[in-house]
Motif scaffolding. Sequence first.
Motif, PDB file in Angstrom:
ATOM      1  N   GLN A  90      -8.426  -3.636   4.720  1.00  0.00           N
ATOM      2  CA  GLN A  90      -6.664  -3.443   4.606  1.00  0.00           C
ATOM      3  C   GLN A  90      -6.547  -2.395   3.357  1.00  0.00           C
ATOM      4  OE1 GLN A  90      -4.697  -7.107   4.300  1.00  0.00           O
ATOM      5  NE2 GLN A  90      -2.859  -6.155   3.464  1.00  0.00           N
ATOM      6  N   GLN A  91      -7.440  -2.466   2.318  1.00  0.00           N
ATOM      7  CA  GLN A  91      -6.991  -1.669   1.079  1.00  0.00           C
ATOM      8  C   GLN A  91      -7.793  -0.325   1.039  1.00  0.00           C
ATOM      9  OE1 GLN A  91      -4.973  -3.027  -0.596  1.00  0.00           O
ATOM     10  NE2 GLN A  91      -4.956  -5.023  -0.170  1.00  0.00           N
ATOM     11  N   PHE A  92      -8.221   0.123   2.206  1.00  0.00           N
ATOM     12  CA  PHE A  92      -8.904   1.302   2.624  1.00  0.00           C
ATOM     13  C   PHE A  92     -10.252   1.376   1.766  1.00  0.00           C
ATOM     14  CE2 PHE A  92      -4.274   2.396   1.902  1.00  0.00           C
ATOM     15  CZ  PHE A  92      -3.827   2.082   3.011  1.00  0.00           C
ATOM     16  N   ASN A  93     -10.307   1.035   0.482  1.00  0.00           N
ATOM     17  CA  ASN A  93     -11.619   0.793  -0.185  1.00  0.00           C
ATOM     18  C   ASN A  93     -12.223   2.356  -0.439  1.00  0.00           C
ATOM     19  OD1 ASN A  93     -11.181  -1.817  -0.401  1.00  0.00           O
ATOM     20  ND2 ASN A  93     -13.107  -2.317   0.713  1.00  0.00           N
ATOM     21  N   LEU A  94     -11.647   3.276  -0.671  1.00  0.00           N
ATOM     22  CA  LEU A  94     -11.836   4.528  -0.976  1.00  0.00           C
ATOM     23  C   LEU A  94     -12.341   4.834  -2.495  1.00  0.00           C
ATOM     24  CD1 LEU A  94      -9.779   6.690   1.523  1.00  0.00           C
ATOM     25  CD2 LEU A  94     -11.844   5.945   1.905  1.00  0.00           C
ATOM     26  N   LEU A  95     -13.052   5.444  -3.129  1.00  0.00           N
ATOM     27  CA  LEU A  95     -13.366   5.744  -4.303  1.00  0.00           C
ATOM     28  C   LEU A  95     -12.465   6.670  -4.687  1.00  0.00           C
ATOM     29  CD1 LEU A  95     -17.305   5.409  -4.572  1.00  0.00           C
ATOM     30  CD2 LEU A  95     -15.613   3.902  -5.125  1.00  0.00           C
ATOM     31  N   PRO A  96     -11.836   6.602  -5.885  1.00  0.00           N
ATOM     32  CA  PRO A  96     -10.513   7.459  -6.157  1.00  0.00           C
ATOM     33  C   PRO A  96     -11.145   8.802  -6.874  1.00  0.00           C
ATOM     34  CG  PRO A  96     -10.592   5.713  -8.039  1.00  0.00           C
ATOM     35  CD  PRO A  96     -11.439   5.525  -6.672  1.00  0.00           C
ATOM     36  N   THR A  97     -12.353   8.725  -7.307  1.00  0.00           N
ATOM     37  CA  THR A  97     -12.943  10.013  -8.104  1.00  0.00           C
ATOM     38  C   THR A  97     -13.573  10.718  -6.959  1.00  0.00           C
ATOM     39  OG1 THR A  97     -14.839   8.909  -8.564  1.00  0.00           O
ATOM     40  CG2 THR A  97     -12.980   9.066 -10.169  1.00  0.00           C
TER      41      THR A  97
END
Length: 227
Positions: A90-97
Amino acid sequence: MIELVDATKSYLQGRRVVEAVRGVSLRVAGGEFVAIMGPSGSGKSTLMHLMGALDIPSTGRAVFLGRDLQSLSDSQRSQFRRTRIGFVFQQFNLLPTLTAAENVALPLMLDGIARRAALAKANDRLKQVALDHRAGHFPDEMSGGEMQRVAVARALIADPDAVLCDEPTGNLDTITSREILTLLAALPEPDRRAVVMVTHDPAAAAFGTRLVKVRDGRVESDDPVRK
Ligand code: ADP
Ligand code: ADP
């Protein structure tokens, strides 16, 4: 392809034992798109985690492509997961950097594949979800729907046998949800790939080929979805 045999999962909450999944037997075959619905706390996520080798049953068995998951060590299980199963949350779980392409390529790079080769494959996957024009963008430059497309591309990077989704449209509006669900519905391949999706949303479940309803850790009903 995925089989749970009389699977139970118990958790200790303080001194209380909570049986999140109670004696569930379930088989998922390649080509299926199985939607799992049920009230909050009914054991849907736990069930998905058992199917996806994120967790092993307390009793009973979880079998994936003929491999008994409880016979694998933790590191074997995690290797198995990385190569065979894709996850969408649900929260996508992508790394922002990391850029979109780097996020998609990450599982391959963690598996020791060279950066260039991993990024080339990531770009192919981004094309598959119609997002190649965003390859160099960071998550905070993307909409929710775009981030979830990146997550789907990442889930597909190792050409997995199963894609498991936990509330993949939980943070998306109706139109964007439909786009993601259309994408997911195109992934199952007969005799090859299955998709399993936990959802609260009946409109999302309607994209499935099969609906499993869960209540109090048990399967309440299991029926084909009529189109
Ligand atoms: P759902 O996905 O249907 O909301 P879950 O599988 O998340 O249900 O949870 C089922 C039950 O198991 C709930 O009572 C929850 O509190 C409990 N549970 C789930 N995961 C854990 C955990 N890691 N530790 C303790 N209890 C848990
Ligand atoms: P929730 O079901 O509470 O919304 P998530 O679906 O984000 O939480 O994550 C559920 C579980 O899956 C957590 O125990 C987490 O450690 C694990 N998990 C989350 N993301 C990944 C991932 N990309 N790969 C493997 N395991 C993950």
